[in-house]
Design an enzyme around this catalytic site. Structure first.
Site, PDB file in Angstrom:
ATOM      1  N   ASP A   1      -2.906   4.689  -2.343  1.00 33.25           N
ATOM      2  CA  ASP A   1      -3.765   5.479  -1.470  1.00 33.25           C
ATOM      3  C   ASP A   1      -4.129   6.812  -2.140  1.00 33.25           C
ATOM      4  O   ASP A   1      -3.263   7.433  -2.776  1.00 33.25           O
ATOM      5  CB  ASP A   1      -2.976   5.757  -0.175  1.00 33.25           C
ATOM      6  CG  ASP A   1      -3.840   6.323   0.929  1.00 33.25           C
ATOM      7  OD1 ASP A   1      -4.823   5.668   1.311  1.00 33.25           O
ATOM      8  OD2 ASP A   1      -3.534   7.435   1.413  1.00 33.25           O
TER       9      ASP A   1
ATOM     10  N   ASP B   1       0.854  -1.188   0.000  1.00 31.88           N
ATOM     11  CA  ASP B   1       0.000   0.000   0.000  1.00 31.88           C
ATOM     12  C   ASP B   1       0.897   1.247   0.000  1.00 31.88           C
ATOM     13  O   ASP B   1       1.591   1.521   0.980  1.00 31.88           O
ATOM     14  CB  ASP B   1      -0.876  -0.061   1.274  1.00 31.88           C
ATOM     15  CG  ASP B   1      -2.083   0.837   1.215  1.00 31.88           C
ATOM     16  OD1 ASP B   1      -2.029   1.877   0.527  1.00 31.88           O
ATOM     17  OD2 ASP B   1      -3.092   0.515   1.890  1.00 31.88           O
TER      18      ASP B   1
ATOM     19  N   GLU C   1      -7.029   3.940  -5.267  1.00 32.81           N
ATOM     20  CA  GLU C   1      -8.190   4.343  -4.472  1.00 32.81           C
ATOM     21  C   GLU C   1      -8.660   5.682  -5.027  1.00 32.81           C
ATOM     22  O   GLU C   1      -7.961   6.683  -4.917  1.00 32.81           O
ATOM     23  CB  GLU C   1      -7.809   4.491  -2.998  1.00 32.81           C
ATOM     24  CG  GLU C   1      -9.011   4.825  -2.119  1.00 32.81           C
ATOM     25  CD  GLU C   1      -8.634   5.470  -0.781  1.00 32.81           C
ATOM     26  OE1 GLU C   1      -9.422   5.378   0.166  1.00 32.81           O
ATOM     27  OE2 GLU C   1      -7.557   6.092  -0.690  1.00 32.81           O
TER      28      GLU C   1
ATOM     29  N   HIS D   1     -10.950  -0.907   5.458  1.00 35.62           N
ATOM     30  CA  HIS D   1     -10.568  -0.421   6.792  1.00 35.62           C
ATOM     31  C   HIS D   1     -11.090   0.988   7.094  1.00 35.62           C
ATOM     32  O   HIS D   1     -10.859   1.499   8.194  1.00 35.62           O
ATOM     33  CB  HIS D   1      -9.047  -0.435   6.903  1.00 35.62           C
ATOM     34  CG  HIS D   1      -8.402   0.517   5.936  1.00 35.62           C
ATOM     35  ND1 HIS D   1      -8.466   0.341   4.567  1.00 35.62           N
ATOM     36  CD2 HIS D   1      -7.720   1.670   6.125  1.00 35.62           C
ATOM     37  CE1 HIS D   1      -7.852   1.344   3.961  1.00 35.62           C
ATOM     38  NE2 HIS D   1      -7.386   2.166   4.890  1.00 35.62           N
ATOM     39  N   ASP D   2     -11.711   1.637   6.126  1.00 35.78           N
ATOM     40  CA  ASP D   2     -12.260   2.987   6.339  1.00 35.78           C
ATOM     41  C   ASP D   2     -13.783   2.973   6.452  1.00 35.78           C
ATOM     42  O   ASP D   2     -14.383   4.025   6.691  1.00 35.78           O
ATOM     43  CB  ASP D   2     -11.903   3.905   5.158  1.00 35.78           C
ATOM     44  CG  ASP D   2     -10.412   4.170   5.027  1.00 35.78           C
ATOM     45  OD1 ASP D   2      -9.713   4.172   6.065  1.00 35.78           O
ATOM     46  OD2 ASP D   2      -9.957   4.382   3.892  1.00 35.78           O
TER      47      ASP D   2
HETATM   48  O1  TEU Z   1      -8.464   7.079   2.663  1.00 36.86           O
HETATM   49  C1  TEU Z   1      -8.940   8.162   1.923  1.00 36.86           C
HETATM   50  C2  TEU Z   1     -10.158   8.864   2.398  1.00 36.86           C
HETATM   51  O2  TEU Z   1     -10.336  10.000   2.055  1.00 36.86           O
HETATM   52  C3  TEU Z   1     -11.202   8.230   3.215  1.00 36.86           C
HETATM   53  O3  TEU Z   1     -11.281   6.873   3.124  1.00 36.86           O
HETATM   54  C4  TEU Z   1     -11.107   8.649   4.638  1.00 36.86           C
HETATM   55  O4  TEU Z   1     -10.350   7.702   5.343  1.00 36.86           O
HETATM   56  C5  TEU Z   1     -12.450   8.727   5.321  1.00 36.86           C
HETATM   57  O5  TEU Z   1     -13.402   7.980   4.709  1.00 36.86           O
HETATM   58  C6  TEU Z   1     -12.890  10.152   5.415  1.00 36.86           C
HETATM   59  O6  TEU Z   1     -14.128  10.216   6.036  1.00 36.86           O
HETATM   60  C7  TEU Z   1      -7.129   6.705   2.588  1.00 36.86           C
HETATM   61  C8  TEU Z   1      -6.853   5.546   3.534  1.00 36.86           C
HETATM   62  O7  TEU Z   1      -7.580   4.422   3.111  1.00 36.86           O
HETATM   63  C9  TEU Z   1      -7.172   5.982   4.930  1.00 36.86           C
HETATM   64  O8  TEU Z   1      -7.057   4.935   5.854  1.00 36.86           O
HETATM   65  C10 TEU Z   1      -6.230   7.104   5.268  1.00 36.86           C
HETATM   66  O9  TEU Z   1      -6.561   7.642   6.515  1.00 36.86           O
HETATM   67  C11 TEU Z   1      -6.274   8.223   4.233  1.00 36.86           C
HETATM   68  O10 TEU Z   1      -6.247   7.751   2.909  1.00 36.86           O
HETATM   69  C12 TEU Z   1      -5.068   9.111   4.388  1.00 36.86           C
HETATM   70  O11 TEU Z   1      -3.913   8.442   3.996  1.00 36.86           O
END
Ligand code: TEU
Ligand code: CA
Length: 538
Positions: free
Chosen positions: A191, A96, A239, A312-313
């Site tokens: 990411d 990642d 992503e 994970h988000d």
């Molecule tokens: O996530 C990007 C992102 O904008 C969203 O998923 C965010 O985590 C959340 O939904 C906002 O409400 C990526 C990663 O997957 C995440 O874990 C990180 O925190 C983020 O980037 C920053 O690197």
């Protein structure tokens, strides 16, 4: 055919997967230990969320050194051993890359703060911040350092954004790519890839246009052309919160030589209705189906999709889209609908045993920076906002829901650790765990195993339809039933899935049913969350 077109990828959040040295934190050795389990499930690759050196402000999405392993996860030797074990089972490793920002502890940023010209230009410094650009985690995206200078951080204050317009930054990431390709990785997850092409123009940002498509794609192309990434067979997945179908095609049309696939989020956001995610409405199934259908049809021969309903988000998918009271039935229905689509499915750890959202009793039990930063920013605008209110506000959609440790068995701490787990274990682990799932032939685990094998086994004609077939919704306006047809040459797959907790009448032919998540089927009537799969060879 590319290897990644008939495999399923399993996402591991390393901090929460399996701890082997009892410090309460999952580690690379823990992943290695569970490779036979993942092999039994049938996956062809694992995507591991960042395990690089990091102060862990955002659990590894704040990278301090892209070529070093975070000691809390182990050593480079552990990585090499994990790789060897994966090779034995023919499972590829996807790493990642966080390319939009680094940790503020990264050497580059530290040098920038010391006013080293070369490194200052690695980041986005200005005396005239565009205040309209806010942090994704709430509040301002600009932090003051000295001399009335500010730096941009799209996420936490400890995650300064990189300046991709600087060729030196692009060069660094080509080297990072080469380093990990030499280590034998099978692919990369990028990411927030959209964000590397930035539009730092006040008027455009006011209109909500932050991403510069042209810059973005030229950076991706250059990265791929001028590094070892030009090898064809890597699974590269971006992503892309910004993606619509046309943007997804720009990334993934093979002729453009950019990414293998993207995660689009239009289906995930279908019920947010332009509000903050915390205020999401109930799922509108007809709308959701139209989005899935549009993506299936428009990408069909023009690119490739990463299929997912959780990560994970996001909340746990049964808690989000299914019904916890019909945990197994709804879990099977969601999985069936997802896995019979065209694209590469991603299973997030614990999804295969039906893990659910977790109840947190107070804000202190929460770890995620987003929850805490969001609290501070709402509190700033609103004096009588309390911690209790915030706990309620974020309960359903917060990211810790997905990050509680993996539930392996009924033992202490669900078998995740013998130490003190870094994040609360979901209290339901005695009912929901891997050990029980493996003992029950009707479990979600074996349902996933079947779905994964349908796609994988190229000698089975079903796999051809899944990989190549076209897509048509059946009864698209139906607000309770998700039904669709996939067709390839003379073969047809039909998915009929009740996405509601009611009995629903629906016309179908009972012949040729090859999967059913109940052990009976009525005439033209589906039980709550009942799903069937029909395969017809004409
Ligand atoms: O996530 C990007 C992102 O904008 C969203 O998923 C965010 O985590 C959340 O939904 C906002 O409400 C990526 C990663 O997957 C995440 O874990 C990180 O925190 C983020 O980037 C920053 O690197
Ligand atoms: Ca550990």
């Amino acid at each position: 055919m590319n290897w990644w077109k008939n495999v399923v990828v399993y996402q591991i959040y390393p901090k929460s997967f399996k701890d082997t040295n009892n410090d309460g934190i999952g580690d690379l050795k823990g992943i290695e230990e569970k490779i036979p389990y993942l092999n039994q499930l049938g996956v062809g690759a694992i995507w591991i969320s960042p395990f690089f050196l990091s102060p862990m402000v955002d659990n590894g999405y704040d990278v301090q050194d892209y070529k070093k392993i975070n000691p809390i996860f182990g050593t480079m030797e552990d990585f090499d051993n994990l790789k060897k074990t994966c090779d034995k089972y023919n499972i590829k490793i996807i790493v990642d890359f966080v390319a939009n920002h680094t940790s503020d502890k990264h050497e580059w940023f530290q040098k920038a703060l010391k006013n080293e010209e070369k490194y200052k230009d690695y980041y986005v410094f200005t005396k005239d911040p565009i205040w309209e650009k806010k942090s994704v985690f709430g509040g301002e995206a600009w932090e003051k350092i000295n001399n009335d200078e500010y730096y941009l951080h799209s996420f936490a204050v400890n995650q300064p954004d990189l300046n991709w317009e600087n060729p030196n930054v692009r060069k660094e990431f080509k080297e990072i790519m080469n380093f990990w390709i030499d280590k034998g990785i099978g692919g990369v997850r990028f990411d927030v890839i959209d964000d590397i092409g930035k539009n730092l123009d006040r008027d455009l940002i006011k209109k909500g246009i932050y991403i510069d498509i042209e810059k973005l794609h030229s950076f991706v192309k250059e990265w791929r052309n001028e590094s070892k990434w030009n090898q064809e067979d890597l699974l590269t997945v971006g992503e892309s919160w910004d993606s619509s179908t046309d943007k997804a095609i720009l990334y993934t049309n093979p002729e453009r030589k950019e990414l293998a696939m993207v995660f689009g989020f239009e289906h995930i956001m279908s019920n947010w209705n332009n509000k903050p995610k915390w205020e999401a409405d109930k799922l509108d199934l007809a709308k959701y189906k139209k989005i899935i259908s549009k993506w299936q049809k428009e990408i069909h021969n023009n690119g490739w999709l990463a299929l997912f309903m959780s990560n994970h988000d996001l909340p746990r998918m049964i808690s989000n889209f299914g019904d916890e009271k019909y945990r197994i039935e709804s879990g099977k229905s969601l999985a069936l609908v997802l896995h019979m689509l065209q694209g590469t499915p991603f299973v997030y750890q614990g999804e295969e045993i039906g893990m659910l959202n977790c109840k947190f009793n107070n804000l202190e039990e929460h770890d995620d920076i987003e929850i805490h930063q969001m609290y501070e920013s709402i509190k700033k605008e609103n004096d009588d906002y309390t911690k209790e209110k915030h706990l309620q506000y974020v309960a359903k959609m917060n990211r810790d829901n997905a990050r509680t440790p993996m539930q392996w068995n009924k033992d202490l701490n669900a078998g995740f650790t013998n130490g003190k787990p870094w994040l609360k274990i979901n209290e339901n682990y005695k009912e929901i765990n891997v050990e029980d799932a493996l003992k029950d032939s009707n479990s979600l685990f074996y349902w996933y195993q079947k779905l994964i094998n349908f796609r994988k086994d190229l000698t089975n004609p079903i796999s051809n339809v899944i990989i190549n077939g076209d897509f048509e919704l059946i009864d698209s306006e139906n607000e309770k039933i998700f039904a669709y047809k996939r067709q390839y040459n003379n073969e047809e797959l039909i998915v009929i899935s009740n996405w509601s907790s009611d009995k629903v009448e629906f016309k179908f032919n009972k012949e040729n049913i090859i999967l059913n998540n109940y052990d009976y089927i009525n005439d033209n009537l589906l039980e709550p969350w009942q799903s069937i799969l029909i395969f017809i060879k004409k």
